[in-house]
Enzyme design. Structure first.
Site, PDB file in Angstrom:
ATOM      1  N   HIS A  12       0.800  -1.233   0.000  1.00 52.22           N
ATOM      2  CA  HIS A  12       0.000   0.000   0.000  1.00 52.22           C
ATOM      3  C   HIS A  12       0.831   1.281   0.000  1.00 52.22           C
ATOM      4  O   HIS A  12       0.304   2.352  -0.281  1.00 52.22           O
ATOM      5  CB  HIS A  12      -0.941   0.016   1.211  1.00 52.22           C
ATOM      6  CG  HIS A  12      -0.258   0.300   2.515  1.00 52.22           C
ATOM      7  ND1 HIS A  12       0.400  -0.680   3.222  1.00 52.22           N
ATOM      8  CD2 HIS A  12      -0.119   1.451   3.224  1.00 52.22           C
ATOM      9  CE1 HIS A  12       0.902  -0.147   4.324  1.00 52.22           C
ATOM     10  NE2 HIS A  12       0.614   1.130   4.341  1.00 52.22           N
ATOM     11  N   GLY A  17       0.218   0.668  -4.992  1.00 52.00           N
ATOM     12  CA  GLY A  17      -0.597   0.468  -3.797  1.00 52.00           C
ATOM     13  C   GLY A  17      -1.156   1.760  -3.226  1.00 52.00           C
ATOM     14  O   GLY A  17      -2.322   1.815  -2.822  1.00 52.00           O
ATOM     15  N   TYR A 137      12.787 -11.387 -13.020  1.00 48.27           N
ATOM     16  CA  TYR A 137      11.540 -10.743 -12.611  1.00 48.27           C
ATOM     17  C   TYR A 137      10.381 -11.246 -13.472  1.00 48.27           C
ATOM     18  O   TYR A 137       9.301 -11.574 -12.964  1.00 48.27           O
ATOM     19  CB  TYR A 137      11.677  -9.228 -12.736  1.00 48.27           C
ATOM     20  CG  TYR A 137      10.392  -8.458 -12.513  1.00 48.27           C
ATOM     21  CD1 TYR A 137       9.957  -8.164 -11.227  1.00 48.27           C
ATOM     22  CD2 TYR A 137       9.616  -8.017 -13.588  1.00 48.27           C
ATOM     23  CE1 TYR A 137       8.777  -7.454 -11.021  1.00 48.27           C
ATOM     24  CE2 TYR A 137       8.443  -7.316 -13.391  1.00 48.27           C
ATOM     25  CZ  TYR A 137       8.025  -7.032 -12.110  1.00 48.27           C
ATOM     26  OH  TYR A 137       6.865  -6.339 -11.902  1.00 48.27           O
ATOM     27  N   THR A 165       1.186  -1.172 -18.074  1.00 44.91           N
ATOM     28  CA  THR A 165       2.363  -0.688 -18.775  1.00 44.91           C
ATOM     29  C   THR A 165       3.262   0.076 -17.801  1.00 44.91           C
ATOM     30  O   THR A 165       3.028   0.050 -16.591  1.00 44.91           O
ATOM     31  CB  THR A 165       1.937   0.198 -19.963  1.00 44.91           C
ATOM     32  OG1 THR A 165       3.075   0.479 -20.763  1.00 44.91           O
ATOM     33  CG2 THR A 165       1.298   1.496 -19.480  1.00 44.91           C
ATOM     34  N   ASN A 166       4.283   0.786 -18.305  1.00 50.77           N
ATOM     35  CA  ASN A 166       5.154   1.586 -17.438  1.00 50.77           C
ATOM     36  C   ASN A 166       4.327   2.620 -16.680  1.00 50.77           C
ATOM     37  O   ASN A 166       3.506   3.331 -17.283  1.00 50.77           O
ATOM     38  CB  ASN A 166       6.206   2.327 -18.281  1.00 50.77           C
ATOM     39  CG  ASN A 166       7.199   1.382 -18.898  1.00 50.77           C
ATOM     40  OD1 ASN A 166       7.937   0.701 -18.208  1.00 50.77           O
ATOM     41  ND2 ASN A 166       7.209   1.333 -20.219  1.00 50.77           N
ATOM     42  N   LEU A 167       4.584   2.717 -15.395  1.00 52.25           N
ATOM     43  CA  LEU A 167       3.787   3.588 -14.530  1.00 52.25           C
ATOM     44  C   LEU A 167       4.627   4.721 -13.957  1.00 52.25           C
ATOM     45  O   LEU A 167       5.846   4.627 -13.872  1.00 52.25           O
ATOM     46  CB  LEU A 167       3.192   2.772 -13.384  1.00 52.25           C
ATOM     47  CG  LEU A 167       2.331   1.578 -13.797  1.00 52.25           C
ATOM     48  CD1 LEU A 167       2.019   0.719 -12.591  1.00 52.25           C
ATOM     49  CD2 LEU A 167       1.047   2.057 -14.471  1.00 52.25           C
ATOM     50  N   HIS A 180      12.961   3.134 -12.074  1.00 53.84           N
ATOM     51  CA  HIS A 180      12.655   3.006 -13.492  1.00 53.84           C
ATOM     52  C   HIS A 180      13.012   4.298 -14.219  1.00 53.84           C
ATOM     53  O   HIS A 180      13.373   5.300 -13.603  1.00 53.84           O
ATOM     54  CB  HIS A 180      11.176   2.669 -13.680  1.00 53.84           C
ATOM     55  CG  HIS A 180      10.833   1.264 -13.323  1.00 53.84           C
ATOM     56  ND1 HIS A 180      10.265   0.925 -12.121  1.00 53.84           N
ATOM     57  CD2 HIS A 180      10.994   0.098 -14.001  1.00 53.84           C
ATOM     58  CE1 HIS A 180      10.077  -0.397 -12.077  1.00 53.84           C
ATOM     59  NE2 HIS A 180      10.514  -0.914 -13.205  1.00 53.84           N
TER      60      HIS A 180
END
Length: 322
Positions: A12, A17, A137, A165-167, A180
């Site tokens: 979270h 989260g 991963y 997708t990429n966040l 990232h």
């Protein structure tokens, strides 16, 4: 979902989260179960089972995972496969044993084959070799998807796997060694601005293309799917458009206000050449992303500035440079 249901958000405090918690709270859900990693080690099967027994959990959003960029995946492959296998196995099995109504498992579009056709369709999973820097991963996450589907088939559970997708967004990881690409660029340009550096060097060639989705959009999609999706086949969650790393770097450079030069190091790995998801399945179900990248980047940088300490940060940077 019943507003009085007990909903466990695993992970979270992370990017996904925390966005899920914001979305649930905004929609009036009051019984949100959350545990920090200090309070509950999800790699401990017995501790996870005790949580489910104690809290009588109805719904689960499995957003907890060990994640990172190319550097972290390269440096810690054993931890990426071990920790993710343990976390998802323990939570999925405990959810089944406790009789939860529904579980949503978050995979990742980076687990599709490296050279899969673009845009990525759900059926491309397991049709080719994986990106080598990301393989441990990816294998763990694929196992999690297959575990959800196997439990559904054998035990009649309602466990749904999704592929975001990429966040990016609030509560992202900005550590230079494990982050990232998008948060790494924000920090890199911000620090270069503070130190008046003449140039910033980025890994690779800048030519790979990536799609980016704001975490709040992802959370909205997850709640939508938890309410309306009953199949156990994976669903892509994305924006449906991509951008080159070089274009992204230029946009972030402008938003941060850095005036120096961008240089690329082609001796460093680029990773997967392109990663764009086909979102036609999700859009056909009735959901579409709403937060444009430009606005999302500005909001994310504002959040980063609010979390930064200004002068103490600059002092720390000067110490590192020296």
């Amino acid at each position: 979902m019943d507003k009085n249901a007990s909903i466990y958000v695993a992970g979270h405090r992370g990017l996904v989260g925390s966005a899920l918690v914001r979305a649930l709270e905004s929609q009036g859900f009051g019984r949100i179960v959350r545990r920090t990693s200090q309070e509950l080690d999800l790699r401990d099967a017995q501790a996870v089972r005790e949580l489910f027994e104690r809290e009588e959990i109805d719904y689960v959003f499995l957003a907890a995972a060990k994640v990172g960029g190319i550097v972290a995946n390269n440096d810690y492959p054993a931890e990426f496969i071990r920790d993710n296998l343990l976390i998802q196995t323990n939570v999925i099995d405990a959810a089944h044993r406790a009789g939860v109504r529904k579980l949503l498992f978050l995979g990742s579009t980076c687990i599709y084959p490296k050279m899969a056709p673009q845009p990525l369709r759900e059926e491309y999973l397991l049709t080719g070799t994986l990106e080598p820097t990301n393989e441990p991963y990816a294998i763990a996450k694929i196992a999690g998807i297959k575990m959800c589907q196997a439990y559904n088939r054998q035990y009649g559970t309602r466990f749904i796997p999704v592929m975001p997708t990429n966040l990016y967004g609030p509560n992202d990881n900005y550590d230079p060694d494990t982050s990232h690409v998008l948060p790494a660029l924000i920090r890199k340009f911000h620090e270069a601005k503070l130190l008046s550096l003449p140039y910033v060097t980025l890994w690779g060639t800048g030519t790979p293309r990536r799609e980016f989705l704001h975490a709040d959009d992802l959370a909205d999609a997850c709640l939508f799917l938890m309410d309306s999706y009953e199949d156990d086949e994976i669903v892509n969650i994305g924006w449906g458009r991509d951008i080159s790393i070089a274009e992204l770097a230029e946009r972030i450079k402008e938003i941060v206000g850095y005036g120096g030069e961008i240089r690329y190091d082609p001796q460093r790995p680029d990773g997967t050449p392109r990663k764009l998801v086909d979102v036609s399945k999700l859009e056909a179900l009735g959901w579409k992303a709403r937060i444009p990248l430009e606005q999302g980047l500005k909001d994310t940088y504002e959040w980063y500035l609010q979390q930064s300490a200004g002068v103490p940060e600059l002092i720390g940077l000067q110490g590192r440079q020296g």
